[in-house]
Scaffold this motif. Structure first.
Motif, PDB file in Angstrom:
ATOM      1  N   ASP A 276      41.644  50.924  27.438  1.00  0.00           N
ATOM      2  CA  ASP A 276      42.061  49.703  27.646  1.00  0.00           C
ATOM      3  C   ASP A 276      41.812  49.549  29.285  1.00  0.00           C
ATOM      4  N   LEU A 277      40.368  48.300  28.911  1.00  0.00           N
ATOM      5  CA  LEU A 277      39.959  48.569  30.356  1.00  0.00           C
ATOM      6  C   LEU A 277      40.720  47.728  31.344  1.00  0.00           C
ATOM      7  N   GLU A 278      39.938  47.838  32.363  1.00  0.00           N
ATOM      8  CA  GLU A 278      40.889  47.162  33.937  1.00  0.00           C
ATOM      9  C   GLU A 278      39.823  46.799  34.731  1.00  0.00           C
ATOM     10  N   LEU A 279      38.496  45.726  35.337  1.00  0.00           N
ATOM     11  CA  LEU A 279      37.334  45.476  35.809  1.00  0.00           C
ATOM     12  C   LEU A 279      38.455  44.529  36.676  1.00  0.00           C
ATOM     13  N   ILE A 280      37.641  45.562  38.217  1.00  0.00           N
ATOM     14  CA  ILE A 280      37.391  44.986  39.871  1.00  0.00           C
ATOM     15  C   ILE A 280      36.133  44.199  39.740  1.00  0.00           C
ATOM     16  N   THR A 281      35.703  43.449  40.340  1.00  0.00           N
ATOM     17  CA  THR A 281      34.471  43.296  40.648  1.00  0.00           C
ATOM     18  C   THR A 281      34.293  42.533  42.245  1.00  0.00           C
ATOM     19  N   GLN A 282      33.048  42.846  42.761  1.00  0.00           N
ATOM     20  CA  GLN A 282      32.643  41.712  43.447  1.00  0.00           C
ATOM     21  C   GLN A 282      31.363  41.009  43.251  1.00  0.00           C
TER      22      GLN A 282
ATOM     23  N   LEU B   1      35.230  49.145  38.888  1.00  0.00           N
ATOM     24  CA  LEU B   1      35.005  48.960  39.838  1.00  0.00           C
ATOM     25  C   LEU B   1      33.496  48.748  40.060  1.00  0.00           C
ATOM     26  N   GLU B   2      32.653  47.836  40.550  1.00  0.00           N
ATOM     27  CA  GLU B   2      31.412  47.301  40.660  1.00  0.00           C
ATOM     28  C   GLU B   2      31.825  46.070  42.063  1.00  0.00           C
TER      29      GLU B   2
END
Length: 353
Positions: free
Chosen positions: A29-35, A6-7
């Protein structure tokens, strides 16, 4: 099981770190959620609610959660208690307890408080320098002094945070060692680089004042002023663009990373005048690419740079630059050795094992 990254402020060094982790942890296995990297005040205040709605239910889904300290992890866990089963790792690029506000009214208790709460809620805390870690711990008691009554026991808070904290320097080594930018600048004229955010905490006034004096004294030199700009830019930048126009090679954000690295490679000396710095990615990048680093005797700099790179006053900064301008070849022949491998991505890869 996935690693959830999370970024809330996906730009600058925050983005650089996340991208390096993604490139390096390929088998995971990566999951990226950004703003987006805008309005950091609002990211710090309210990103937890947004993330609570975006993250899928954690029913054996996530093994680790990695985030920067912009996110209020305590709020996120309050809204999504199912996420607490994952190992949470918080990376501090900075800390809000020692941010140099321009006026007392600018000091928002909540930003520092959020980081303290997040630190208490996380399983592991990583800081990008010893200075960042020590200044955070030392200023926790001071931060709570503004609270009128019913104050918490800050000794307990400091111990809990210290016990799960360690330093992991920001990684630059793997990316830079692959660069092939050709021969170093061999001009008779010194090339001075300034590569920081165009904001007051980087203290551009001291830098430009030294250059104004050198300009008035008739010295020949070239400058590249790099760095990101935001909605409010200190007026001295426009003033400097006019006064120092005959010296400018680059004035503004480099269009590509390749152009940015090429300018650093062409530079002779890279300067910091910062009054707020916990690591200084651009300074270290310039150093690796052959610039002589000239840094103030404060903040993180004595931790990273040797004594010959440090100045104590603005007058010393001016005098060092004047000496370099008078004899660029002598500066270029100076060799400063450091172990850049300590600025590696490798320690980050063990976090998710």
């Amino acid at each position: 099981m996935k690693i959830l990254i999370l970024e809330p402020f996906y730009g600058g060094s925050h983005k650089q770190l996340i991208d390096l982790i993604q490139q390096s942890v390929k088998e995971k296995d990566l999951e990226l959620i950004t703003q987006t990297a805008k309005k950091w005040h609002w990211r710090a205040r309210s990103s937890a609610v947004w993330y609570s709605q975006k993250i899928e239910d954690n029913v054996g889904r996530y093994s680790h959660i990695f985030s920067s300290s912009v996110l209020n992890l305590c709020e996120l866990f309050g809204l999504r208690p199912d996420l607490k089963s994952a190992r949470s790792i918080l990376y501090f690029h900075e800390n809000q307890l020692v941010y140099p506000v321009q006026t007392v009214q600018d000091r928002d208790f909540q930003f520092g408080y959020n980081q303290i709460l997040s630190a208490l809620a996380a399983d592991e805390l990583l800081f990008n320098s010893e200075y960042n870690l020590s200044s955070f711990l030392q200023n926790i008691p001071k931060h709570f002094k503004i609270q009128p009554d019913f104050k918490p026991d800050t000794k307990i808070i400091v111990k809990k945070i210290r016990d799960k904290s360690r330093v992991l320097y920001f990684p630059i080594y793997e990316e830079l060692k692959l660069l092939d930018l050709g021969e170093k600048n061999s001009s008779d004229v010194l090339h001075i680089v300034w590569a920081h955010r165009w904001e007051h905490d980087k203290n551009p006034e001291s830098f430009f004042q030294a250059l104004y004096t050198l300009h008035e004294e008739g010295f020949s030199f070239k400058i590249s002023v790099l760095g990101e700009t935001y909605s409010q830019v200190p007026p001295i930048f426009e003033e400097a663009r006019s006064i120092l126009s005959d010296h400018i090679l680059q004035f503004g954000f480099a269009k590509t990373k390749e152009e940015y690295y090429s300018i650093l490679r062409d530079g002779d000396v890279i300067v910091s005048t910062a009054i707020h710095e916990f690591f200084g990615v651009s300074m270290l990048e310039g150093f690796y690419l052959g610039c002589f680093p000239l840094v103030p005797n404060r903040l993180v700099y004595p931790e990273i740079y040797s004594e010959e790179c440090i100045y104590n006053t603005d007058t010393q900064l001016y005098k060092k630059l004047r000496n370099f301008i008078r004899n660029p070849s002598a500066l270029r022949s100076r060799k400063i050795f450091t172990d850049f491998q300590k600025f590696s991505i490798k320690p980050f890869l063990t976090l998710f094992e």
